[in-house]
Design an enzyme around this catalytic site. Structure first.
Site, PDB file in Angstrom:
ATOM      1  N   HIS A  19     -22.665  30.642 -57.537  1.00  0.00           N
ATOM      2  CA  HIS A  19     -21.600  29.735 -57.972  1.00  0.00           C
ATOM      3  C   HIS A  19     -20.554  30.454 -58.808  1.00  0.00           C
ATOM      4  O   HIS A  19     -19.355  30.225 -58.663  1.00  0.00           O
ATOM      5  CB  HIS A  19     -22.193  28.565 -58.761  1.00  0.00           C
ATOM      6  CG  HIS A  19     -23.043  27.682 -57.923  1.00  0.00           C
ATOM      7  ND1 HIS A  19     -23.858  26.718 -58.446  1.00  0.00           N
ATOM      8  CD2 HIS A  19     -23.212  27.629 -56.599  1.00  0.00           C
ATOM      9  CE1 HIS A  19     -24.486  26.100 -57.466  1.00  0.00           C
ATOM     10  NE2 HIS A  19     -24.111  26.650 -56.337  1.00  0.00           N
ATOM     11  N   GLU A  76     -18.761  29.818 -31.202  1.00  0.00           N
ATOM     12  CA  GLU A  76     -19.453  30.537 -32.274  1.00  0.00           C
ATOM     13  C   GLU A  76     -20.852  30.963 -31.842  1.00  0.00           C
ATOM     14  O   GLU A  76     -21.569  31.622 -32.574  1.00  0.00           O
ATOM     15  CB  GLU A  76     -19.484  29.698 -33.560  1.00  0.00           C
ATOM     16  CG  GLU A  76     -19.908  28.267 -33.382  1.00  0.00           C
ATOM     17  CD  GLU A  76     -19.678  27.412 -34.611  1.00  0.00           C
ATOM     18  OE1 GLU A  76     -19.487  27.936 -35.717  1.00  0.00           O
ATOM     19  OE2 GLU A  76     -19.715  26.173 -34.467  1.00  0.00           O
ATOM     20  N   ASP A 133     -20.151  32.459 -37.613  1.00  0.00           N
ATOM     21  CA  ASP A 133     -21.414  32.264 -36.894  1.00  0.00           C
ATOM     22  C   ASP A 133     -21.526  33.180 -35.683  1.00  0.00           C
ATOM     23  O   ASP A 133     -22.628  33.596 -35.328  1.00  0.00           O
ATOM     24  CB  ASP A 133     -21.561  30.798 -36.471  1.00  0.00           C
ATOM     25  CG  ASP A 133     -22.118  29.959 -37.600  1.00  0.00           C
ATOM     26  OD1 ASP A 133     -23.063  30.422 -38.262  1.00  0.00           O
ATOM     27  OD2 ASP A 133     -21.589  28.867 -37.853  1.00  0.00           O
ATOM     28  N   CYS A 162     -10.711  31.173 -36.365  1.00  0.00           N
ATOM     29  CA  CYS A 162     -10.786  30.549 -37.696  1.00  0.00           C
ATOM     30  C   CYS A 162     -11.981  30.999 -38.523  1.00  0.00           C
ATOM     31  O   CYS A 162     -12.336  30.342 -39.491  1.00  0.00           O
ATOM     32  CB  CYS A 162     -10.720  29.033 -37.594  1.00  0.00           C
ATOM     33  SG  CYS A 162     -11.929  28.314 -36.532  1.00  0.00           S
TER      34      CYS A 162
END
Ligand code: PEP
Ligand code: MG
Length: 575
Positions: A191, A434, A458, A505
């Site tokens: 995080h 993907e 992916d 993308c």
């Protein structure tokens, strides 16, 4: 004498400042029992501490609203949800009641149980929740000890050196003057790293000995690109890094000036430059940075951190907000790529896949559970009257899935029209390539879709059999592996032959050098994270495709990373 330390650079940029050591993110806890008769008082003590943390987070949240990106604010929501959830407080109260543990001990025991439970979960998303538990409980423990971590004097420019930092603390420290962050633990996706990147704070994780070797007040340089920390630098290093820092600031100003320029190459080829976003607030940011549309809206965010599913109305509201913020520019809405276990709103009887990457997710879940998929499609189709939408189907591996999804979209479109709802007549539908199988048969999709999109995040994972979340095998996660590049190049060629747009993308397109390579391979539509839009536009403006195309094709034959790096450098040198 100078001292150098290495870690992983997780947020680029140079920071220079004085060290502030934050020891003991998890305060030390002594195992002891309450005295007879103190039970109620002890329960009150722990619940009051929890409430105090909730109040503190809420105050910080309202202070920062609209000042920090939405994805960062989402951390506040998940921490608040956790604190307000009885599954956090009840077992702690039980431990106090039944075992007469003091609050600190009860919290530490419950924390360790939860963390052990999360550690055994395969799903990387859920595994990350262990970090939330640790952050939240550390805050309550600090509150109980009355020993809140001390604040810097305003105007101090400092570098925090610590084990790990909770999202809210990263934000707070930045307000107080933190210029760089060095964590001994965590990785690219911790995080602290995500928040630091978003707030453009140079940061390094995994600098293991930093807490032992650095001292409070030491002068340090943090290079977030290389992952290097230089402590007590000599005058020459300091001068060198100050120069780098100045030129980085200048670069940021130059990039800002590109915002409204069309993304056209030197040889006049128009490129569509779009943004990948997770929330409507990201879309506003993307528009502010000159995006020509949204190339990927990850609708998953709508399904996370909740116990129910977003209904048609709620989704319609979000899609409309996205479309409005893009003022008539296209918005690509990806249908949900979620799986049981990732979203708690999904029916409980659905088994959590043993290997989520290979299980019932994305289009597979949607087609086998139309009752979950239909509200999303209805909302997307209804939103089409607000602006131009493109529907993108993730995790497609065969043509049957595309046909089934299209049939469903058409049926819902007719039902909406029959019930006197407006739907735009020309909604584009595309597949996200993907899975390598989809790349290999991309020509078979072409008659059934309006566009193709490539999801390299992916595609790399599945082509190379490398879990994108697994640190141990990250050295094998190579988006420029010849097998990956070959698949990308084939899909681009398929789109060209069929005269259908191909939008790339995945994160791959965000690297300006790689962006040139992709342009050389024939790519004309790119979608990148908003923070990369201007860098990528700069790369487009500096490219002469006619001069690099044949060199770019050579990349397909690079069998070593070294040769590939030299080739990428030569693509830049063409100007
Ligand atoms: C991808 O896989 O490249 C992609 C765009 O989707 P995500 O990163 O959301 O999996
Ligand atoms: Mg994907």
């Amino acid at each position: 004498m100078s001292l150098m330390l290495n870690g992983t650079g997780v947020s680029r940029g140079i920071a220079i400042g004085r060290v502030r050591l934050l020891h003991e993110i998890q305060p030390r806890v002594v195992a002891s029992h309450i005295r007879p008769g103190e039970l109620n008082q002890e329960i009150k003590r722990v619940t009051s501490a929890m409430h105090a943390v909730i109040t503190e987070l809420r105050e910080l949240e309202s202070k920062l609203k609209n000042k920090v990106p939405a994805e960062i604010m989402a951390f506040f929501d998940s921490h608040l949800l956790m604190l307000e959830d009885q599954t956090l407080s009840q077992p702690v109260i039980e431990l106090i009641r039944k075992n007469q543990y003091v609050s600190e001990w009860a919290l530490a025991v419950h924390r360790d149980n939860l963390v052990a439970m999360f550690a055994n979960i395969e799903d990387p998303y859920l595994r990350q929740r262990a970090e939330d538990v640790e952050n939240v409980i550390a805050k309550v423990l600090h509150e109980l000890s009355g020993n809140k971590q001390s604040k810097a004097k305003p105007d101090d420019e400092y570098v925090v050196v610590t084990q790990n930092l909770a999202p809210a603390d990263v934000i707070e420290h930045q307000h107080d003057g933190m210029r760089g962050l060095v964590c001994t633990h965590g990785g690219k996706m911790s995080h602290a790293a995500i928040v630091a990147r978003s707030l453009r704070i140079p940061a390094i994780t995994g600098a293991h000995p930093a807490l032992d070797l650095l001292h409070e007040g030491d002068e340090v340089i943090v290079d977030g690109a290389t992952g290097m920390v230089v402590a007590s630098p000599d005058a020459r290093s300091l001068e060198h890094y100050r120069r780098v820092q100045r030129s980085e600031r200048k670069r940021t100003r130059e990039l800002k000036a590109l915002r409204d320029k069309p993304a056209r190459t030197r040889d006049n080829v128009q490129i569509e430059l779009l943004a990948n976003v997770d929330t409507p607030a990201d879309a506003t940011e993307a528009r502010r940075l000159g995006a020509e549309g949204i190339g990927l809206f990850r609708s998953e965010a709508l399904y996370l951190n909740r116990d129910d599913l977003p209904d048609e109305r709620e989704q319609l509201g979000i899609y409309r907000r996205l479309l409005r913020s893009m003022h008539g520019r296209p918005v690509t809405l990806r249908t949900m790529d979620i799986w049981p276990g990732m979203s708690h709103g999904l029916p409980q009887h659905l088994p959590v896949p043993e290997h989520p990457a290979l299980g019932l997710r994305g289009i597979r879940l949607c087609l086998t559970h139309p009752e979950i998929f239909e509200p999303q499609l209805r909302a997307m189709l209804r939103a089409s009257t607000t602006g131009p939408i493109r529907i993108l189907l993730p995790m497609i591996s065969n043509v049957t899935e595309v046909l089934a999804a299209r049939t469903m979209i058409e049926r819902i479109r007719r039902e909406l029209i029959d019930s006197k709802r407006d739907v735009a007549p020309d909604i584009q539908v595309g597949v996200l390539i993907e899975v390598p199988a989809a790349a290999l048969i991309s020509r078979m999709f072409v008659p059934h879709v309006d566009f193709l999109a490539i999801g390299t995040n992916d595609l790399v994972q599945y082509t190379l059999a490398v879990d994108r979340e697994d640190d141990e095998v990250q050295y094998l996660y190579d988006p420029l592996h010849p097998a990956v590049l070959q698949l990308i190049s084939d899909v681009i060629a398929t789109g060209k032959r069929a005269d259908k747009p191909v939008i790339l993308c995945g994160e791959l397109a965000s690297d300006p050098r790689v962006c040139r390579l992709l342009l050389g391979l024939g790519l004309r539509h790119l979608s990148v994270h908003p923070s990369s839009l201007l860098e990528v536009k700069d790369a487009i403006l500096r490219t002469d495709i006619s001069k690099i195309a044949s060199r770019a094709r050579k990349a397909l034959g690079c069998e070593s990373r070294g040769r590939m790096e030299r080739l990428l450098d030569r693509l830049i040198d063409h100007d």
